[in-house]
Enzyme design. Structure first.
Site, PDB file in Angstrom:
ATOM      1  N   ASP A  32       0.855  -1.245   0.276  1.00  6.87           N
ATOM      2  CA  ASP A  32       0.058   0.085   0.063  1.00  6.87           C
ATOM      3  C   ASP A  32       0.819   1.423   0.075  1.00  6.87           C
ATOM      4  OD1 ASP A  32      -3.197   0.663   1.158  1.00  6.87           O
ATOM      5  OD2 ASP A  32      -1.897   2.157   1.207  1.00  6.87           O
ATOM      6  N   ASN A  88     -13.223  -3.214   2.455  1.00  8.50           N
ATOM      7  CA  ASN A  88     -14.220  -2.312   2.632  1.00  8.50           C
ATOM      8  C   ASN A  88     -15.247  -2.202   1.361  1.00  8.50           C
ATOM      9  OD1 ASN A  88     -13.176  -1.403   4.850  1.00  8.50           O
ATOM     10  ND2 ASN A  88     -11.795   0.266   3.691  1.00  8.50           N
ATOM     11  N   GLN A  95     -14.434   2.737   1.825  1.00 11.75           N
ATOM     12  CA  GLN A  95     -13.880   2.288   0.321  1.00 11.75           C
ATOM     13  C   GLN A  95     -13.505   3.687  -0.562  1.00 11.75           C
ATOM     14  OE1 GLN A  95     -16.132  -0.450  -2.138  1.00 11.75           O
ATOM     15  NE2 GLN A  95     -14.380  -0.765  -3.604  1.00 11.75           N
ATOM     16  N   HIS A 101     -10.358  -4.765  -3.560  1.00 16.24           N
ATOM     17  CA  HIS A 101      -9.135  -5.155  -2.780  1.00 16.24           C
ATOM     18  C   HIS A 101      -9.022  -5.473  -1.322  1.00 16.24           C
ATOM     19  CE1 HIS A 101     -10.114  -0.849  -2.492  1.00 16.24           C
ATOM     20  NE2 HIS A 101      -9.342  -0.871  -1.459  1.00 16.24           N
ATOM     21  N   HIS A 103      -7.033  -5.530   2.310  1.00 18.38           N
ATOM     22  CA  HIS A 103      -5.926  -5.050   2.819  1.00 18.38           C
ATOM     23  C   HIS A 103      -5.573  -6.076   3.834  1.00 18.38           C
ATOM     24  CE1 HIS A 103      -6.902  -0.505   2.457  1.00 18.38           C
ATOM     25  NE2 HIS A 103      -8.100  -1.279   2.279  1.00 18.38           N
TER      26      HIS A 103
HETATM   27  P1  5GP Z   1      -9.863   1.679   0.467  1.00 18.83           P
HETATM   28  O1  5GP Z   1     -10.069   2.663   1.449  1.00 18.83           O
HETATM   29  O2  5GP Z   1     -10.633   1.961  -0.787  1.00 18.83           O
HETATM   30  O3  5GP Z   1     -10.358   0.439   1.180  1.00 18.83           O
HETATM   31  O4  5GP Z   1      -8.217   1.575   0.341  1.00 18.83           O
HETATM   32  C1  5GP Z   1      -7.609   1.869  -0.836  1.00 18.83           C
HETATM   33  C2  5GP Z   1      -6.213   1.907  -0.497  1.00 18.83           C
HETATM   34  O5  5GP Z   1      -5.451   1.924  -1.672  1.00 18.83           O
HETATM   35  C3  5GP Z   1      -5.776   2.866   0.557  1.00 18.83           C
HETATM   36  O6  5GP Z   1      -4.820   2.101   1.537  1.00 18.83           O
HETATM   37  C4  5GP Z   1      -4.459   3.568  -0.464  1.00 18.83           C
HETATM   38  O7  5GP Z   1      -3.499   4.069   0.397  1.00 18.83           O
HETATM   39  C5  5GP Z   1      -4.084   2.643  -1.377  1.00 18.83           C
HETATM   40  N1  5GP Z   1      -3.848   3.342  -2.571  1.00 18.83           N
HETATM   41  C6  5GP Z   1      -4.612   4.247  -3.391  1.00 18.83           C
HETATM   42  N2  5GP Z   1      -3.799   4.391  -4.350  1.00 18.83           N
HETATM   43  C7  5GP Z   1      -2.694   3.582  -4.343  1.00 18.83           C
HETATM   44  C8  5GP Z   1      -1.650   3.619  -5.532  1.00 18.83           C
HETATM   45  O8  5GP Z   1      -1.717   4.077  -6.420  1.00 18.83           O
HETATM   46  N3  5GP Z   1      -0.756   2.627  -5.147  1.00 18.83           N
HETATM   47  C9  5GP Z   1      -0.715   1.882  -3.993  1.00 18.83           C
HETATM   48  N4  5GP Z   1       0.293   0.965  -3.931  1.00 18.83           N
HETATM   49  N5  5GP Z   1      -1.760   2.004  -3.015  1.00 18.83           N
HETATM   50  C10 5GP Z   1      -2.693   2.906  -3.374  1.00 18.83           C
END
Ligand code: 5GP
Ligand code: ZN
Length: 134
Positions: A32, A88, A95, A101, A103
């Site tokens: 991440d 999420n 999300q 995805h 985590h």
């Molecule tokens: P969500 O909040 O949708 O469950 O999680 C999205 C996750 O994706 C976040 O933890 C954020 O840091 C990660 N993320 C967003 N954009 C990128 C990216 O371009 N590269 C990587 N490696 N992680 C990302």
């Protein structure tokens, strides 16, 4: 199917280089970019699915097996003390990227990772309502 406007489609399929911990024909596991703790990783399917509800049963089953393998291996590598597996669905649930995805968040004694919720009491009304309709 891929989605041209989706950053996670590009990351999952190697169109944008990223720190990759594991890859097979269905998934890429990446670090991440804004980790909650050292080693915070994401399991991304290579095909575009917005959320858990859209996954096939087959893919959904594979993800949990992969999560298990990854956290066993990473516990050894990172020497962490526990793991949160978080997923999420929907903006209200946190999300922010609308490509499924999962985590994998390593936990270390004394860390300040802020996961959690305020506990309430299960009411008889809610219990009866849910059990009568499920
Ligand atoms: P969500 O909040 O949708 O469950 O999680 C999205 C996750 O994706 C976040 O933890 C954020 O840091 C990660 N993320 C967003 N954009 C990128 C990216 O371009 N590269 C990587 N490696 N992680 C990302
Ligand atoms: Zn996508």
């Amino acid at each position: 199917m891929k989605n041209e406007n989706c950053i996670f489609c590009k990351l999952a399929n190697g169109e944008i280089p990223t720190a990759t911990l594991y890859e097979d024909e269905d998934f890429r596991v990446i670090l991440d970019a804004n980790p909650a703790s050292k080693g915070h990783a994401l399991i991304l399917p290579k095909e575009h699915y917005e959320n858990l509800y859209e996954l096939s049963d087959e893919l959904a089953a594979k993800i949990l097996v992969l999560a298990k393998k990854m956290i066993i291996k990473l516990t050894d590598v990172l020497e962490c003390d526990g793991y949160n597996v978080v997923q999420n669905n929907g903006e209200i649930a946190g999300q922010t990227v609308f490509h499924f995805h999962m985590h994998l968040i390593p936990r270390y004694k004394g860390d300040h990772v802020g996961l959690g919720w305020n506990k309430t009491e299960l009411t008889d009304e809610d219990k009866d309502d849910i059990l009568s309709r499920i």
